[in-house]
Enzyme design. Structure first.
Site, PDB file in Angstrom:
ATOM      1  CB  SER A   1      34.241  52.070  32.545  1.00 19.06           C
ATOM      2  OG  SER A   1      35.593  52.113  32.794  1.00 19.06           O
TER       3      SER A   1
ATOM      4  CB  CYS B   1      36.467  41.413  30.435  1.00 21.12           C
ATOM      5  SG  CYS B   1      35.805  43.077  29.273  1.00 21.12           S
TER       6      CYS B   1
ATOM      7  CB  CYS C   1      31.092  42.499  25.433  1.00 17.93           C
ATOM      8  SG  CYS C   1      30.108  43.209  26.678  1.00 17.93           S
TER       9      CYS C   1
ATOM     10  CD  GLU D   1      33.564  45.890  36.921  1.00 18.38           C
ATOM     11  OE1 GLU D   1      33.412  46.464  35.631  1.00 18.38           O
ATOM     12  OE2 GLU D   1      34.483  45.152  36.981  1.00 18.38           O
TER      13      GLU D   1
HETATM   14  S1  SF4 Z   1      33.096  42.537  31.901  1.00 16.01           S
HETATM   15 FE1  SF4 Z   1      33.678  42.845  29.780  1.00 16.01          FE
HETATM   16  S2  SF4 Z   1      32.384  41.194  28.749  1.00 16.01           S
HETATM   17 FE2  SF4 Z   1      31.417  41.543  30.828  1.00 16.01          FE
HETATM   18  S3  SF4 Z   1      29.685  43.075  30.479  1.00 16.01           S
HETATM   19 FE3  SF4 Z   1      31.747  44.369  31.172  1.00 16.01          FE
HETATM   20  S4  SF4 Z   1      32.575  44.716  28.911  1.00 16.01           S
HETATM   21 FE4  SF4 Z   1      31.075  43.142  28.564  1.00 16.01          FE
END
Ligand code: SF4
Length: 325
Positions: free
Chosen positions: A241, A212, A29, A143
């Site tokens: 994840s 996202c 991504c 995260e």
């Molecule tokens: S939030 Fe989505 S776009 Fe950003 S690194 Fe994670 S998976 Fe990729």
């Protein structure tokens, strides 16, 4: 858009045929692309070694490639010498981490995905408004640690499942809001949000969906192929994840699905009775690993590839200014 690629095998090839449906979008991504480029540019600008706090993205191949270029991966800042640059991973970090880097006058570059940073800013705004945040995510994921570390202790509560909602101690008089991890299952999260809204009708939702674009697009793409497949392979790490969610999405469609890190993990017996195989890759898995899997499958079967595209992605994130000036 379906793009068939004819097999190169001849008519008397002893290998049985295999129809391979490759999901698109899959793999890297924009946040992962950016994080890897940040480490590479930091190595060019500051020279090796560049320290990286936590795996820059959850993929062993990517981590090993960056190690070979001079990156050193550590879990905590106290492993970083005072005179070395350090990069924070795409997953984001609690506020205490940049604060500690500043206290030690470390040169640091933040590779937090801008979509994770957006959730961090929302968390700050919700706290400023006096709301207690119910954060939907998986305990222990970096995260989640990073986002929960944006707000003072006691002002955010982790919710992992619909069952957790029933045990929450808040009332309908409390100022509540919710946020989510970016890489969750779209379907599971909807159920948890519905349970929260049923129990707390006053709860304030984030301005925009936190899951996202890359996570939702990859889940929609695997959903599209799974029902027509006998087996789905997802390339990704066990601590990724979004990759784990892709396996679950395929399984929920009633299709056998497996997570693999590399082609070498595929066992020939998995392919017994499989006429159509689905293939996708989590957001931290490079396309090179997809090709490696196709090559491995071709050792045993005459593979006919078909790419099933559910949407086109054009997202690109800017690099931090300190690496472009
Ligand atoms: S939030 Fe989505 S776009 Fe950003 S690194 Fe994670 S998976 Fe990729």
């Amino acid at each position: 858009m379906n793009a068939p690629f004819p097999s190169t095998a001849s008519g008397n090839d002893p290998r049985p045929p295999l129809q391979l449906l490759i999901a698109a979008p899959r793999g890297f991504c924009a946040g992962v692309d950016r994080a890897i480029e940040i480490v590479e540019r930091a190595l060019q600008k500051y020279g090796a070694p560049v320290y990286v706090r936590h795996e820059i993205v959850h993929n062993r191949y990517v981590v090993d490639s960056l190690k070979a270029k001079g990156a050193i991966f550590v879990e905590e800042l106290d492993e970083v010498p005072n005179d070395a640059p350090v990069v924070f991973s795409a997953h984001g970090v609690p506020k205490s981490v940049p604060a500690e880097a500043e206290r030690r006058k470390l040169l640091y570059v933040d590779a937090t995905c801008p979509l994770v940073s957006k959730v961090h800013r929302q968390a700050e705004r919700q706290i400023e408004k006096g709301q207690h945040i119910l954060f939907i995510g998986h305990e222990g994921h970096p995260e989640v640690i990073g986002t929960m570390g944006q707000v003072p202790d006691g002002q955010i509560t982790l919710v992992e499942t619909v069952e957790d909602v029933a045990t929450l101690p808040f009332t309908q008089e409390d100022d509540l809001s919710f946020l989510t991890q970016t890489t969750l299952s779209v379907d599971d999260t909807r159920e948890i949000v519905e349970a929260l809204q049923a129990k707390y009708p006053q709860i304030v939702a984030p301005k925009a969906e936190d899951i996202c674009y890359a996570t939702s697009n990859r889940q929609a793409a695997v959903k599209e192929i799974a029902s027509g497949c006998d087996l789905v392979l997802v390339i990704g790490a066990p601590n990724s994840s979004n990759s784990l969610r892709l396996v679950e999405v395929a399984q929920r469609m009633g299709t056998d699905a497996r997570l693999i890190q590399r082609a070498s993990e595929i066992e020939p017996k998995w392919l017994e009775g499989v006429g159509t195989l689905g293939l996708t890759a989590g957001a931290s898995a490079p396309e090179k690993l997809v090709r490696e899997v196709v090559d491995r499958l071709s050792d045993w079967r005459v593979v006919t590839e078909e790419v099933i595209t559910t949407t086109e992605e054009k997202m690109v994130f800017k690099l931090p200014r300190q690496l472009t000036e």
